[in-house]
Design a protein around this motif. Structure first.
Motif, PDB file in Angstrom:
ATOM      1  N   SER A  26       0.847  -1.185   0.000  1.00  0.00           N
ATOM      2  CA  SER A  26       0.000   0.000   0.000  1.00  0.00           C
ATOM      3  C   SER A  26       0.887   1.241   0.000  1.00  0.00           C
ATOM      4  CB  SER A  26      -0.898   0.013   1.249  1.00  0.00           C
ATOM      5  OG  SER A  26      -0.112   0.173   2.419  1.00  0.00           O
ATOM      6  N   TYR A  27       0.311   2.366  -0.375  1.00  0.00           N
ATOM      7  CA  TYR A  27       1.087   3.605  -0.431  1.00  0.00           C
ATOM      8  C   TYR A  27       1.726   3.931   0.920  1.00  0.00           C
ATOM      9  CZ  TYR A  27       2.196   8.538  -1.034  1.00  0.00           C
ATOM     10  OH  TYR A  27       2.854   9.744  -1.066  1.00  0.00           O
ATOM     11  N   PRO A  28       0.973   3.892   2.054  1.00  0.00           N
ATOM     12  CA  PRO A  28       1.604   4.198   3.354  1.00  0.00           C
ATOM     13  C   PRO A  28       2.748   3.241   3.694  1.00  0.00           C
ATOM     14  CG  PRO A  28      -0.775   4.269   3.550  1.00  0.00           C
ATOM     15  CD  PRO A  28      -0.471   3.664   2.215  1.00  0.00           C
ATOM     16  N   LYS A  29       2.556   1.936   3.416  1.00  0.00           N
ATOM     17  CA  LYS A  29       3.603   0.958   3.740  1.00  0.00           C
ATOM     18  C   LYS A  29       4.820   1.135   2.838  1.00  0.00           C
ATOM     19  CE  LYS A  29       5.308  -2.548   5.948  1.00  0.00           C
ATOM     20  NZ  LYS A  29       5.703  -2.398   7.358  1.00  0.00           N
ATOM     21  N   ALA A  30       4.576   1.415   1.561  1.00  0.00           N
ATOM     22  CA  ALA A  30       5.692   1.636   0.631  1.00  0.00           C
ATOM     23  C   ALA A  30       6.518   2.840   1.065  1.00  0.00           C
ATOM     24  CB  ALA A  30       5.150   1.840  -0.785  1.00  0.00           C
ATOM     25  N   ARG A  31       5.862   3.857   1.524  1.00  0.00           N
ATOM     26  CA  ARG A  31       6.574   5.062   1.971  1.00  0.00           C
ATOM     27  C   ARG A  31       7.420   4.765   3.197  1.00  0.00           C
ATOM     28  NH1 ARG A  31       3.139  10.404   3.094  1.00  0.00           N
ATOM     29  NH2 ARG A  31       2.444   9.175   4.882  1.00  0.00           N
ATOM     30  N   GLN A  32       6.850   4.013   4.133  1.00  0.00           N
ATOM     31  CA  GLN A  32       7.620   3.641   5.324  1.00  0.00           C
ATOM     32  C   GLN A  32       8.875   2.861   4.949  1.00  0.00           C
ATOM     33  OE1 GLN A  32       3.862   2.292   7.685  1.00  0.00           O
ATOM     34  NE2 GLN A  32       5.481   2.529   9.173  1.00  0.00           N
ATOM     35  N   LEU A  33       8.716   1.887   4.054  1.00  0.00           N
ATOM     36  CA  LEU A  33       9.860   1.068   3.637  1.00  0.00           C
ATOM     37  C   LEU A  33      10.912   1.907   2.919  1.00  0.00           C
ATOM     38  CD1 LEU A  33       7.901  -2.065   2.383  1.00  0.00           C
ATOM     39  CD2 LEU A  33       9.408  -1.982   4.384  1.00  0.00           C
ATOM     40  N   ALA A  34      10.451   2.879   2.123  1.00  0.00           N
ATOM     41  CA  ALA A  34      11.380   3.723   1.380  1.00  0.00           C
ATOM     42  C   ALA A  34      12.164   4.656   2.295  1.00  0.00           C
ATOM     43  CB  ALA A  34      10.616   4.533   0.327  1.00  0.00           C
ATOM     44  N   ILE A  35      11.520   5.129   3.344  1.00  0.00           N
ATOM     45  CA  ILE A  35      12.197   6.044   4.279  1.00  0.00           C
ATOM     46  C   ILE A  35      13.190   5.294   5.152  1.00  0.00           C
ATOM     47  CG2 ILE A  35      11.840   7.556   6.280  1.00  0.00           C
ATOM     48  CD1 ILE A  35       9.204   8.414   4.968  1.00  0.00           C
ATOM     49  N   GLY A  36      12.806   4.077   5.563  1.00  0.00           N
ATOM     50  CA  GLY A  36      13.718   3.281   6.384  1.00  0.00           C
ATOM     51  C   GLY A  36      13.496   3.452   7.865  1.00  0.00           C
ATOM     52  N   SER A  37      14.569   3.429   8.648  1.00  0.00           N
ATOM     53  CA  SER A  37      14.475   3.367  10.110  1.00  0.00           C
ATOM     54  C   SER A  37      13.739   4.556  10.725  1.00  0.00           C
ATOM     55  CB  SER A  37      15.879   3.275  10.723  1.00  0.00           C
ATOM     56  OG  SER A  37      16.657   4.407  10.351  1.00  0.00           O
ATOM     57  N   LYS A  38      13.813   5.723  10.100  1.00  0.00           N
ATOM     58  CA  LYS A  38      13.164   6.914  10.657  1.00  0.00           C
ATOM     59  C   LYS A  38      11.653   6.889  10.476  1.00  0.00           C
ATOM     60  CE  LYS A  38      17.187   9.914  10.103  1.00  0.00           C
ATOM     61  NZ  LYS A  38      17.731  11.144   9.483  1.00  0.00           N
ATOM     62  N   ALA A  39      11.144   5.892   9.749  1.00  0.00           N
ATOM     63  CA  ALA A  39       9.711   5.835   9.457  1.00  0.00           C
ATOM     64  C   ALA A  39       8.897   5.173  10.558  1.00  0.00           C
ATOM     65  CB  ALA A  39       9.477   5.102   8.147  1.00  0.00           C
ATOM     66  N   SER A  40       9.552   4.693  11.620  1.00  0.00           N
ATOM     67  CA  SER A  40       8.794   4.005  12.684  1.00  0.00           C
ATOM     68  C   SER A  40       7.723   4.907  13.295  1.00  0.00           C
ATOM     69  CB  SER A  40       9.749   3.519  13.780  1.00  0.00           C
ATOM     70  OG  SER A  40      10.457   4.605  14.349  1.00  0.00           O
ATOM     71  N   ILE A  41       7.942   6.202  13.221  1.00  0.00           N
ATOM     72  CA  ILE A  41       6.970   7.156  13.758  1.00  0.00           C
ATOM     73  C   ILE A  41       5.638   7.065  13.011  1.00  0.00           C
ATOM     74  CG2 ILE A  41       7.472   9.162  12.277  1.00  0.00           C
ATOM     75  CD1 ILE A  41       7.601  10.840  14.866  1.00  0.00           C
ATOM     76  N   LEU A  42       5.685   6.555  11.760  1.00  0.00           N
ATOM     77  CA  LEU A  42       4.481   6.444  10.939  1.00  0.00           C
ATOM     78  C   LEU A  42       3.690   5.169  11.206  1.00  0.00           C
ATOM     79  CD1 LEU A  42       5.929   7.726   7.535  1.00  0.00           C
ATOM     80  CD2 LEU A  42       4.538   8.996   9.176  1.00  0.00           C
ATOM     81  N   ASN A  43       4.118   4.405  12.210  1.00  0.00           N
ATOM     82  CA  ASN A  43       3.359   3.213  12.603  1.00  0.00           C
ATOM     83  C   ASN A  43       2.088   3.572  13.364  1.00  0.00           C
ATOM     84  OD1 ASN A  43       5.107   1.292  11.500  1.00  0.00           O
ATOM     85  ND2 ASN A  43       6.425   1.317  13.306  1.00  0.00           N
ATOM     86  N   PHE A  44       1.927   4.850  13.696  1.00  0.00           N
ATOM     87  CA  PHE A  44       0.802   5.294  14.516  1.00  0.00           C
ATOM     88  C   PHE A  44      -0.050   6.285  13.723  1.00  0.00           C
ATOM     89  CE2 PHE A  44       4.355   4.167  17.220  1.00  0.00           C
ATOM     90  CZ  PHE A  44       3.771   3.277  18.105  1.00  0.00           C
ATOM     91  N   PRO A  45      -1.385   6.116  13.742  1.00  0.00           N
ATOM     92  CA  PRO A  45      -2.268   6.890  12.856  1.00  0.00           C
ATOM     93  C   PRO A  45      -2.267   8.392  13.093  1.00  0.00           C
ATOM     94  CG  PRO A  45      -3.540   5.600  14.432  1.00  0.00           C
ATOM     95  CD  PRO A  45      -2.130   5.128  14.535  1.00  0.00           C
ATOM     96  N   ASN A  46      -2.201   8.830  14.353  1.00  0.00           N
ATOM     97  CA  ASN A  46      -2.220  10.273  14.606  1.00  0.00           C
ATOM     98  C   ASN A  46      -0.907  10.937  14.217  1.00  0.00           C
ATOM     99  OD1 ASN A  46      -4.919  10.851  16.096  1.00  0.00           O
ATOM    100  ND2 ASN A  46      -4.139   8.992  17.041  1.00  0.00           N
ATOM    101  N   ASN A  47       0.211  10.211  14.387  1.00  0.00           N
ATOM    102  CA  ASN A  47       1.489  10.710  13.877  1.00  0.00           C
ATOM    103  C   ASN A  47       1.414  10.899  12.364  1.00  0.00           C
ATOM    104  OD1 ASN A  47       2.633  10.584  16.418  1.00  0.00           O
ATOM    105  ND2 ASN A  47       3.784   8.709  16.030  1.00  0.00           N
TER     106      ASN A  47
END
Length: 375
Positions: free
Chosen positions: A134-155
């Motif tokens: 999905s677009y959100p998951k692809a973005r997280q994978l592309a950003i890498g380690s700093k994307a853990s903040i995006l594991n939460f909906p309000n973030n």
């Protein structure tokens, strides 16, 4: 005068939202809420009508409540956020946007927003999308380690608000408050309960909603499952293709599911993959029911419809109307005259909501309902 904007659904407003408003009032002179009407961002119908929710916000400390048009409220996080932020920016009076987040660290969220803005067109992003994420998951994978903040909906929503400001080059600053209590979609309430928990358990409202607004939550809506599924069954392949959020051949999957499923749940299960989330499919269901087509959607909000205000809000509105870059009014007939397509969708969303209540009401309530005024 320091004016703070909050973007919300208040579906319903609960003690966690009250905590946020109270915190915001300590750093500002007034609070303007941009609130979804009757269709929600994750593909759902509001549980209570928009005027009751607007009144709840005003009774809990907001000064003005403005409706986010349906063409943005029932959209992906990026478009939802852009629409709300653009209205706040175009009012030409808002200094700060405040939002709740699991992180509570505005600097980290700003850094991730800048990363997201940069990564959207990069090859890594395209690679993961081709892998079926999905677009959100692809973005997280592309950003890498700093994307853990995006594991939460309000973030994630907070990051989208910041991205929207960067996109329009707004001078509005940001403020975040760490979310307290139960997380979004949590089935286990804490000191505060999530709105999703309260929608599933309305008998618990008295424990997690401010007492002064409890009486406003009288007649909940019911999810229009059969209406949504009936409309799907009568869609052609080209109809599916023209719905927003339908890309990369998804119309074929939707069309096949519409002919082979016996009910809406089965339809959702058939279409769902790691690429296509339930929220996205549910939004498509409402686009279908409302006859919303991608080619008709406005790129930016065209108006700011005022649902309610208090005396402080009344003074602010008199100044806003002189300097705003966007039409600001509580007169729905005036909106409909100038922007018939978007206004018609707002009215259709209200008609759908009232049809899904225990005691359905006649059409056209948007044209007959006056703004909420708190003295």
């Amino acid at each position: 005068m320091k004016i703070c904007g909050i973007i919300a659904e208040y579906n319903p407003l609960h003690n966690g939202h009250l905590y946020h408003i109270n915190k915001v009032k300590k750093i500002s002179d007034a609070v303007i809420i941009i609130m979804s009407g009757h269709l929600m961002q994750r593909g759902d119908l509001a549980i209570y009508d928009k005027w009751s929710r607007a009144k709840a916000a005003l009774m809990c400390g907001a000064d003005i409540v403005i409706e986010l048009p349906t063409t943005f409220s029932c959209s992906c996080a990026e478009r939802f956020s852009y629409g709300a932020v653009k209205i706040l920016n175009d009012l030409n009076c808002v200094n700060i946007i405040s939002f709740g987040s699991e992180s509570g660290n505005i600097n980290k969220l700003i850094k991730v927003a800048n990363l997201c803005k940069e990564i959207d067109s990069k090859e890594q992003m395209k690679y993961y999308l081709k892998q079926g994420y999905s677009y959100p998951k692809a973005r997280q994978l592309a950003i890498g380690s700093k994307a853990s903040i995006l594991n939460f909906p309000n973030n994630t929503l907070g990051v989208e608000y910041i991205k929207a400001c960067l996109k329009i080059k707004s001078n509005i600053s940001f403020h975040t408050i760490k979310r307290l209590g139960a997380q979004h979609n949590s089935d286990i309430p804490d000191k505060t309960a999530s709105a999703s928990y309260l929608r599933k358990n309305p008998q618990m409202l008295c424990d997690y909603v401010p007492n002064e607004i409890l009486s406003l939550y009288k007649e909940p809506s019911q999810f229009p499952e059969k209406l949504l599924f009936y409309k799907f069954r009568n869609r052609s392949l080209s109809d599916f293709y023209n719905l927003p959020d339908v890309t990369e051949g998804l119309e074929n999957r939707l069309f096949k599911a519409s002919k082979n499923s016996k009910n809406l749940d089965e339809f959702f299960r058939f279409v769902k993959t790691k690429r296509y989330t339930y929220s996205r499919i549910r939004r498509i269901a409402f686009y279908s029911l409302m006859d919303i087509y991608k080619q008709d959607l406005p790129k930016s909000p065209e108006y700011a419809r005022v649902l309610g205000f208090n005396q402080t809000g009344k003074k602010i509105l008199s100044n806003i109307k002189k300097s705003s870059k966007i039409m600001v009014t509580s007169n729905f007939k005036a909106i409909e005259k100038q922007f018939p397509y978007s206004a018609n969708l707002d009215s259709k969303a209200t008609d759908l909501f009232t049809l899904c209540q225990k005691n359905p009401k006649p059409c056209g309530i948007d044209f007959r309902t006056k703004p909420i005024i708190i003295n």
